[in-house]
Design a protein around this motif. Sequence first.
Motif, PDB file in Angstrom:
ATOM      1  N   ILE A   1      -8.270 -44.404 -10.901  1.00 34.67           N
ATOM      2  CA  ILE A   1      -7.605 -43.358 -10.114  1.00 34.67           C
ATOM      3  C   ILE A   1      -8.620 -42.324  -9.656  1.00 34.67           C
ATOM      4  N   ILE A   2      -8.321 -41.678  -8.536  1.00 31.98           N
ATOM      5  CA  ILE A   2      -9.174 -40.609  -8.032  1.00 31.98           C
ATOM      6  C   ILE A   2      -8.297 -39.590  -7.305  1.00 31.98           C
ATOM      7  N   SER A   3      -8.618 -38.330  -7.449  1.00 33.15           N
ATOM      8  CA  SER A   3      -7.892 -37.270  -6.759  1.00 33.15           C
ATOM      9  C   SER A   3      -8.411 -37.148  -5.330  1.00 33.15           C
ATOM     10  N   THR A   4      -7.477 -37.073  -4.371  1.00 36.32           N
ATOM     11  CA  THR A   4      -7.830 -36.932  -2.963  1.00 36.32           C
ATOM     12  C   THR A   4      -7.179 -35.668  -2.408  1.00 36.32           C
ATOM     13  N   ASP A   5      -7.433 -35.362  -1.164  1.00 42.16           N
ATOM     14  CA  ASP A   5      -6.851 -34.150  -0.589  1.00 42.16           C
ATOM     15  C   ASP A   5      -5.352 -34.277  -0.362  1.00 42.16           C
ATOM     16  N   THR A   6      -4.803 -35.491  -0.406  1.00 45.20           N
ATOM     17  CA  THR A   6      -3.372 -35.674  -0.182  1.00 45.20           C
ATOM     18  C   THR A   6      -2.639 -36.245  -1.399  1.00 45.20           C
ATOM     19  N   GLY A   7      -3.338 -36.380  -2.519  1.00 41.49           N
ATOM     20  CA  GLY A   7      -2.684 -36.915  -3.715  1.00 41.49           C
ATOM     21  C   GLY A   7      -3.646 -37.638  -4.612  1.00 41.49           C
ATOM     22  N   PHE A   8      -3.344 -38.896  -4.905  1.00 41.44           N
ATOM     23  CA  PHE A   8      -4.209 -39.718  -5.749  1.00 41.44           C
ATOM     24  C   PHE A   8      -4.377 -41.094  -5.125  1.00 41.44           C
ATOM     25  N   GLY A   9      -5.605 -41.595  -5.203  1.00 44.06           N
ATOM     26  CA  GLY A   9      -5.853 -42.983  -4.848  1.00 44.06           C
ATOM     27  C   GLY A   9      -5.826 -43.802  -6.122  1.00 44.06           C
ATOM     28  N   ILE A  10      -5.133 -44.937  -6.107  1.00 44.06           N
ATOM     29  CA  ILE A  10      -5.020 -45.789  -7.284  1.00 44.06           C
ATOM     30  C   ILE A  10      -5.579 -47.165  -6.949  1.00 44.06           C
ATOM     31  N   GLU A  11      -6.317 -47.742  -7.889  1.00 42.96           N
ATOM     32  CA  GLU A  11      -6.863 -49.081  -7.701  1.00 42.96           C
ATOM     33  C   GLU A  11      -6.607 -49.881  -8.972  1.00 42.96           C
ATOM     34  N   MET A  12      -6.059 -51.073  -8.812  1.00 43.58           N
ATOM     35  CA  MET A  12      -5.792 -51.972  -9.922  1.00 43.58           C
ATOM     36  C   MET A  12      -6.651 -53.217  -9.750  1.00 43.58           C
ATOM     37  N   VAL A  13      -7.372 -53.587 -10.804  1.00 49.31           N
ATOM     38  CA  VAL A  13      -8.313 -54.705 -10.723  1.00 49.31           C
ATOM     39  C   VAL A  13      -8.037 -55.680 -11.865  1.00 49.31           C
ATOM     40  N   GLN A  14      -7.938 -56.967 -11.540  1.00 48.12           N
ATOM     41  CA  GLN A  14      -7.832 -57.974 -12.583  1.00 48.12           C
ATOM     42  C   GLN A  14      -9.187 -58.104 -13.287  1.00 48.12           C
ATOM     43  N   PRO A  15      -9.196 -58.387 -14.605  1.00 48.81           N
ATOM     44  CA  PRO A  15     -10.465 -58.512 -15.328  1.00 48.81           C
ATOM     45  C   PRO A  15     -11.411 -59.540 -14.726  1.00 48.81           C
ATOM     46  N   SER A  16     -10.857 -60.549 -14.074  1.00 53.70           N
ATOM     47  CA  SER A  16     -11.699 -61.550 -13.411  1.00 53.70           C
ATOM     48  C   SER A  16     -12.298 -61.017 -12.119  1.00 53.70           C
ATOM     49  N   GLY A  17     -11.705 -59.909 -11.615  1.00 50.71           N
ATOM     50  CA  GLY A  17     -12.168 -59.346 -10.354  1.00 50.71           C
ATOM     51  C   GLY A  17     -11.630 -60.068  -9.143  1.00 50.71           C
ATOM     52  N   GLN A  18     -10.758 -61.073  -9.345  1.00 50.83           N
ATOM     53  CA  GLN A  18     -10.251 -61.865  -8.222  1.00 50.83           C
ATOM     54  C   GLN A  18      -9.223 -61.114  -7.397  1.00 50.83           C
ATOM     55  N   LYS A  19      -8.424 -60.254  -8.052  1.00 49.94           N
ATOM     56  CA  LYS A  19      -7.378 -59.524  -7.353  1.00 49.94           C
ATOM     57  C   LYS A  19      -7.626 -58.023  -7.471  1.00 49.94           C
ATOM     58  N   VAL A  20      -7.497 -57.317  -6.349  1.00 50.08           N
ATOM     59  CA  VAL A  20      -7.641 -55.866  -6.311  1.00 50.08           C
ATOM     60  C   VAL A  20      -6.479 -55.307  -5.494  1.00 50.08           C
ATOM     61  N   ILE A  21      -5.752 -54.334  -6.073  1.00 54.93           N
ATOM     62  CA  ILE A  21      -4.650 -53.683  -5.377  1.00 54.93           C
ATOM     63  C   ILE A  21      -4.996 -52.209  -5.200  1.00 54.93           C
ATOM     64  N   LYS A  22      -4.849 -51.700  -3.985  1.00 55.15           N
ATOM     65  CA  LYS A  22      -5.082 -50.283  -3.717  1.00 55.15           C
ATOM     66  C   LYS A  22      -3.803 -49.651  -3.182  1.00 55.15           C
ATOM     67  N   ARG A  23      -3.456 -48.499  -3.752  1.00 53.86           N
ATOM     68  CA  ARG A  23      -2.280 -47.777  -3.313  1.00 53.86           C
ATOM     69  C   ARG A  23      -2.586 -46.274  -3.311  1.00 53.86           C
ATOM     70  N   HIS A  24      -1.611 -45.492  -2.814  1.00 57.70           N
ATOM     71  CA  HIS A  24      -1.790 -44.043  -2.748  1.00 57.70           C
ATOM     72  C   HIS A  24      -0.544 -43.349  -3.259  1.00 57.70           C
ATOM     73  N   PHE A  25      -0.728 -42.253  -4.001  1.00 58.02           N
ATOM     74  CA  PHE A  25       0.370 -41.397  -4.431  1.00 58.02           C
ATOM     75  C   PHE A  25       0.295 -40.095  -3.639  1.00 58.02           C
ATOM     76  N   ASN A  26       1.370 -39.735  -2.948  1.00 62.89           N
ATOM     77  CA  ASN A  26       1.399 -38.474  -2.216  1.00 62.89           C
ATOM     78  C   ASN A  26       1.740 -37.330  -3.172  1.00 62.89           C
ATOM     79  N   VAL A  27       0.819 -36.399  -3.340  1.00 59.94           N
ATOM     80  CA  VAL A  27       1.010 -35.269  -4.250  1.00 59.94           C
ATOM     81  C   VAL A  27       0.474 -34.007  -3.583  1.00 59.94           C
ATOM     82  N   MET A  28       1.240 -32.916  -3.658  1.00 60.50           N
ATOM     83  CA  MET A  28       0.807 -31.629  -3.105  1.00 60.50           C
ATOM     84  C   MET A  28       0.004 -30.887  -4.172  1.00 60.50           C
TER      85      MET A  28
END
Length: 402
Positions: free
Chosen positions: A331-358
Motif C-alpha cells: 500500500i502507498i498513500s497518494t494525494d487522492t487516497g491509497f494505492g493498493i497492490e496485491m502480488v502472488q508469491p510466485s509473482g505471476q499475478k499482480v492486482i492494482k487498485r485504488h481507495f478514494n480517501v480524503m
Amino acid sequence: MIQKIAACMIVFSACFFSCKNSPSVESIKEDELFSLSYGRFEDQLNMFDLADIGNVHTSMTMRDGFFYIANGEAQKIMELNSYGDLLTLYYNETEDASETQTHESAASKRKAIAYPFNNPGSIAVDSRKRMYVVSTMPKERQEENEKGTLLYSQIILRFASDGTSEDYIGQQGIGGTPFPFIKNIYTTSNDELVVVCITTEGTIVYWFSEAGFLMYQIPILIKDAPKIPDAKAGANTISVLQDVIPDCTSRKLFVKVDYYEPRIDEDSKTEAGIDFVKTYIFPLAVESGKYGNPVAVPPYEETISADYGKLVFRLPYDFLGVSNSGWLFFIISTDTGFGIEMVQPSGQKVIKRHFNVMHDDILYYVLSLSDSGIISALFIEKEKARVVWWRTDSLSAAIVKS
C-alpha cells in the motif's frame, strides 16, 4: 498493521506524493461500518487532545468480523462487532474513577474486565480469540545500558477468550525479559505468535509456540541484507531492509528489501542524492534460515507533464501484510487516497487498485490486514473516529477461481 499521522501510518513509512496524470486504476468502494465519538465513556475513544495528534497511541486489528481497538490514551481495549456494538471492555480501573463506575453499571450488557494496562500498543488475536497486546513494563523493571539509554521495555500480554489474564511473554517466552522495540506482532493459522522487533543492527524476529514457548529467534541484520538479484557488475546499489512479515500458514518470513542507487550530478560529477531502483520480497525459511527465490514487486508510478515531455516517478510501496491465501499486500498513500497492490508469491499475478480517501479530513489513521485478506482502517477525524473496510478478499478469490 500500519499507523500513520495524516499527511505524513500505520505506521504504518507510507510515502505521500502529489503528482497528477497517473494511469487510471480501478477503485474499490469503501464500506463504512461504524463510527465512535470521543470522550471518557466506555464506548468512546479518548484522544485527550487532538491538537497533539503526533503522540497518538491507538491501534486496531480485525479478526473474523470483530474489531479490537487498543486506546492507549485511555489505557483500555475495546472489542466491537461490525455494527460498532461494544462486546468486551478491558480497562485500567485506576485510570479514571468515573469511567470505572460506568463500566460496572453496564456489566449486565457487556463484559468488563479490569487490568492495570501500561501503554497498550499493537494488538493481535488468534483463531481461538486469545488476545495478545504489546505493553510497557513498569519503569523499575525496564533495562537500560550504562549511558541510561532505554534498551528493553516491552512485553506481550495474553488474554484468554474469556478475558482471563495469562502470564506475559518476553524474549525467552513466558515471563521472559522485555523485548527490544516491537514494530508489530502477528498470529499464524497454527495460533503461533510472531514478534517483530527493531534494533540498531536490523530486525529480530521471535517465533513462539501456541503455548508461549520460544521456538525460533531469527536475526535479520542490515549488513546481511540480500543483494539485488539482477545487479550489474560493480553497481553501487544501496540495500534498505524495509520490513519483515511472517507467512500465515507456514513457518516462513517475507523480507522486503528496497534498493536505491546514487544519483550523479552531470555537471559536478558528484552524488546529488539517491534514486529508487526496485523492491524484492525474499522468502526466508525459519527452520533452515535459507532464502528462497525472490519476488519482484512492481513499483508505484506517477506520471507528470514537464515542459515538452513527461516524467515518470517510481516509488516503493509499503508492505502491509500477507493473507492466508498467500497474497502479498502492499500500500502507498497518494494525494487522492491509497494505492493498493496485491502480488502472488510466485509473482505471476499482480492486482492494482485504488481507495478514494480524503486525507484532509483525517488527522491519524491505522490500517490493518486480516488473514482473510480484508483491509480495515480506523480514521481519526476532528469530530469522530470512523471504522471502514475494503473487501479486497473478493479480488484474490476471483483470481483463484479464474
